[in-house]
Scaffold this motif. Sequence first.
Motif, PDB file in Angstrom:
ATOM      1  N   GLY A  29      18.545  13.681   0.256  1.00 21.21           N
ATOM      2  CA  GLY A  29      19.009  14.833   0.737  1.00 21.21           C
ATOM      3  C   GLY A  29      20.166  14.523   1.783  1.00 21.21           C
ATOM      4  N   GLY A  31      21.993  15.782   5.583  1.00 24.77           N
ATOM      5  CA  GLY A  31      22.286  16.760   6.683  1.00 24.77           C
ATOM      6  C   GLY A  31      23.016  16.316   7.689  1.00 24.77           C
ATOM      7  N   ILE A  32      23.245  17.028   8.729  1.00 31.88           N
ATOM      8  CA  ILE A  32      23.943  16.816   9.928  1.00 31.88           C
ATOM      9  C   ILE A  32      23.940  15.179  10.379  1.00 31.88           C
ATOM     10  CG2 ILE A  32      24.927  17.180  12.165  1.00 31.88           C
ATOM     11  CD1 ILE A  32      24.095  19.901  11.873  1.00 31.88           C
ATOM     12  N   SER A  33      22.759  14.948  10.256  1.00 28.16           N
ATOM     13  CA  SER A  33      22.331  13.435  10.798  1.00 28.16           C
ATOM     14  C   SER A  33      22.366  12.350   9.836  1.00 28.16           C
ATOM     15  CB  SER A  33      20.857  13.458  11.593  1.00 28.16           C
ATOM     16  OG  SER A  33      20.003  14.249  10.671  1.00 28.16           O
ATOM     17  N   VAL A  36      18.544  11.266   4.182  1.00 24.75           N
ATOM     18  CA  VAL A  36      17.416  10.883   4.111  1.00 24.75           C
ATOM     19  C   VAL A  36      17.051  10.063   3.099  1.00 24.75           C
ATOM     20  CG1 VAL A  36      15.257  12.010   3.913  1.00 24.75           C
ATOM     21  CG2 VAL A  36      16.735  13.253   5.369  1.00 24.75           C
ATOM     22  N   ALA A  49       9.424   9.630   3.051  1.00 22.03           N
ATOM     23  CA  ALA A  49      10.925   9.894   3.290  1.00 22.03           C
ATOM     24  C   ALA A  49      11.360   9.164   4.806  1.00 22.03           C
ATOM     25  CB  ALA A  49      11.384  11.296   3.080  1.00 22.03           C
ATOM     26  N   LYS A  51      13.964   9.462   7.816  1.00 22.67           N
ATOM     27  CA  LYS A  51      15.070  10.417   8.373  1.00 22.67           C
ATOM     28  C   LYS A  51      15.728   9.456   9.489  1.00 22.67           C
ATOM     29  CE  LYS A  51      16.621  14.633  10.426  1.00 22.67           C
ATOM     30  NZ  LYS A  51      16.474  16.096  10.472  1.00 22.67           N
ATOM     31  N   GLU A 103       6.384  12.572   5.147  1.00 20.85           N
ATOM     32  CA  GLU A 103       5.772  12.760   4.032  1.00 20.85           C
ATOM     33  C   GLU A 103       6.885  13.211   3.004  1.00 20.85           C
ATOM     34  OE1 GLU A 103       3.684  16.550   4.403  1.00 20.85           O
ATOM     35  OE2 GLU A 103       2.800  16.421   2.125  1.00 20.85           O
ATOM     36  N   MET A 105       8.980  14.614   0.123  1.00 17.27           N
ATOM     37  CA  MET A 105       8.648  15.929  -0.588  1.00 17.27           C
ATOM     38  C   MET A 105       9.724  15.771  -1.926  1.00 17.27           C
ATOM     39  SD  MET A 105       6.671  17.536   1.467  1.00 17.27           S
ATOM     40  CE  MET A 105       6.839  19.372   0.584  1.00 17.27           C
ATOM     41  N   GLU A 109      14.412  21.456  -3.262  1.00 15.25           N
ATOM     42  CA  GLU A 109      14.468  22.747  -2.131  1.00 15.25           C
ATOM     43  C   GLU A 109      14.012  23.916  -2.698  1.00 15.25           C
ATOM     44  OE1 GLU A 109      18.676  22.439  -0.411  1.00 15.25           O
ATOM     45  OE2 GLU A 109      18.199  20.375   0.067  1.00 15.25           O
ATOM     46  N   GLU A 152      17.393  25.253   2.614  1.00 15.41           N
ATOM     47  CA  GLU A 152      17.270  23.620   2.769  1.00 15.41           C
ATOM     48  C   GLU A 152      16.118  22.894   3.346  1.00 15.41           C
ATOM     49  OE1 GLU A 152      19.671  26.103   3.705  1.00 15.41           O
ATOM     50  OE2 GLU A 152      21.670  24.749   4.098  1.00 15.41           O
ATOM     51  N   ASN A 153      15.608  23.884   4.361  1.00 14.30           N
ATOM     52  CA  ASN A 153      14.326  23.163   4.943  1.00 14.30           C
ATOM     53  C   ASN A 153      13.055  23.512   4.532  1.00 14.30           C
ATOM     54  OD1 ASN A 153      16.171  21.957   6.753  1.00 14.30           O
ATOM     55  ND2 ASN A 153      16.496  23.624   8.177  1.00 14.30           N
ATOM     56  N   ASP A 169      12.536  19.754   9.097  1.00 16.56           N
ATOM     57  CA  ASP A 169      13.839  19.649   9.979  1.00 16.56           C
ATOM     58  C   ASP A 169      13.541  20.498  11.347  1.00 16.56           C
ATOM     59  OD1 ASP A 169      16.302  19.261  11.211  1.00 16.56           O
ATOM     60  OD2 ASP A 169      17.164  20.551   9.733  1.00 16.56           O
ATOM     61  N   LYS A 436      29.927  21.462   9.944  1.00 15.62           N
ATOM     62  CA  LYS A 436      28.961  21.373   8.584  1.00 15.62           C
ATOM     63  C   LYS A 436      29.451  22.570   7.729  1.00 15.62           C
ATOM     64  CE  LYS A 436      24.439  20.741   7.019  1.00 15.62           C
ATOM     65  NZ  LYS A 436      23.224  21.347   6.899  1.00 15.62           N
TER      66      LYS A 436
END
Length: 473
Positions: A29, A31-33, A36, A49, A51, A103, A105, A109, A152-153, A169, A436
């Motif tokens: 997935g 995200g802003i950063s 992942v 996972a 990040k 962990e 996942m 989502e 999404e989180n 997140d 975003k």
Amino acid sequence: ITMNVDMKLEPKTTSITDEYDVDWNQKLGTGISGPVRVATKRSTGDKYAIKVVVDRPKAQQEIQMHWMCSGHPHVVNLYEVYRNELQFPGESESQSRLLLVLELMDGGELFFRISKQHGFTERHAAATTMQIALAVQHLHSLNIAHRDLKPENLLYKDSSDESPIKLCDFGFAKLDNGDLMTPQFTPYYVSPQVLEAQRRHRRERSSVSVSSPYTYDKSCDMWSLGVIIYILLCGYPPFYSEHPSSRRAIDRSMRRKIMNGTYNFPEREWERVSEPAKDIVRKLLCVDPHERMSIEDLVQHPWLNEEVPDTLLQSPVFMSNKANMQDTIALHSSHVRNMRIPDRPSKLKPVESAVNPILVKRQQIMRQGEEGRKMHSPSPPPPPPPYIKAVRDVIACCLIPKISLNTEEKKTALIDAVARAVKEWSENEELMSALKEQSWNGTSFNDEVNTYELGCALKALLKGLALLEHQPR
Ligand SMILES: Nc1ncnc2c1ncn2[C@@H]1O[C@H](COP(=O)(O)OP(=O)(O)OP(=O)(O)O)[C@@H](O)[C@H]1O
């Protein structure tokens, strides 16, 4: 539940590749950063996972908050963190980055999963809500507000029917000591108070003191939960715009609805939904934060503790329309962003560097005095810091028409300006959220950009900053 509350997590400084095989190409997935990724631990063969975030104080805060909450059955586990120098393709040099080993996942989502479940019933909705509520209860009991509760989180562990759902997140999580924020220090407040306060603030800008207190971050989490539960039960959001062009952002008519708590339970989807479910929604989408249900009341509510009817819900039908679901998710995301109180106040600029005409004038007079009243032509105001300049360039690209450029050139100019602004100021939450919102993916925009909306959002950001700079210290 394990407690990491008193422990600080120290990142390992050895290379992550000593212990893990990281698959840099598989993305779970984004995200802003950034994306992942998946990694396999060599000693056990287990998958995790990863990040990756740039090593900045905000990222360190995210890790600390996540570490404190990790260990709960409905919070994605954070196992360890590495601090490594990494250079990604397209970057001219390496950067210190923090790699969170999380962990894995694997079940997708929240709303995506539900869109596939055609036998989704009110009983399933209650069971799902309970899991999310337990995660929030854990955070709130540690005095931590998540501040980014959105579908999404909320991730499923795996694709089995019994899979637990967990919260991830912690990028906006913060210790919530119940500070009352006053309008002069916050351009945004808890919604719907946020909207009311903004209006009052505009009216009262000339007279600085506004006495009534505003509310806490935890009540924002509860509001977000209310919106998520509403959507779980019917498939569409409680507040929406009458104008199709702004289905993804909060416009005037929607602001009015949120402020007045104007939403309803349309017959077609809601007539078969039980009264206790509606009761929860009403108590969470309650405009007055003091009246709004707390997490303790939620986990004890009959809907989450007694037999719930096994009535089929319409939500998967609405959610399986991809465009609808993307609008719903984007709207909720925009809502959550508006509720967040930015952490800027502590970062007031030193008087010397503030771009304030009165201060500049005063500095000039002082300087002239020091120099024995030698007459100089007045020195120009100090240049704005590079991050302000970069944001102003983006605003110019958005709002000042450049007739000489064709559409493609305008887009390139905007992307270049945005990339510079992100480079200078990626720690600014409002900037990153505004981008975003327009589907900025780190290097470009996924969808058509609403330049007017982006320009206005950034103008508001700079305006808010100027307000802060002008506060007496
Ligand atoms: N532990 C995990 N296992 C599987 N997928 C994950 C995991 N953590 C995150 N993801 C996926 O990556 C996405 C981005 O992760 P996350 O929300 O933590 O990043 P972010 O950069 O902080 O995003 P945001 O833009 O929401 O602030 C998630 O929405 C999810 O789809």
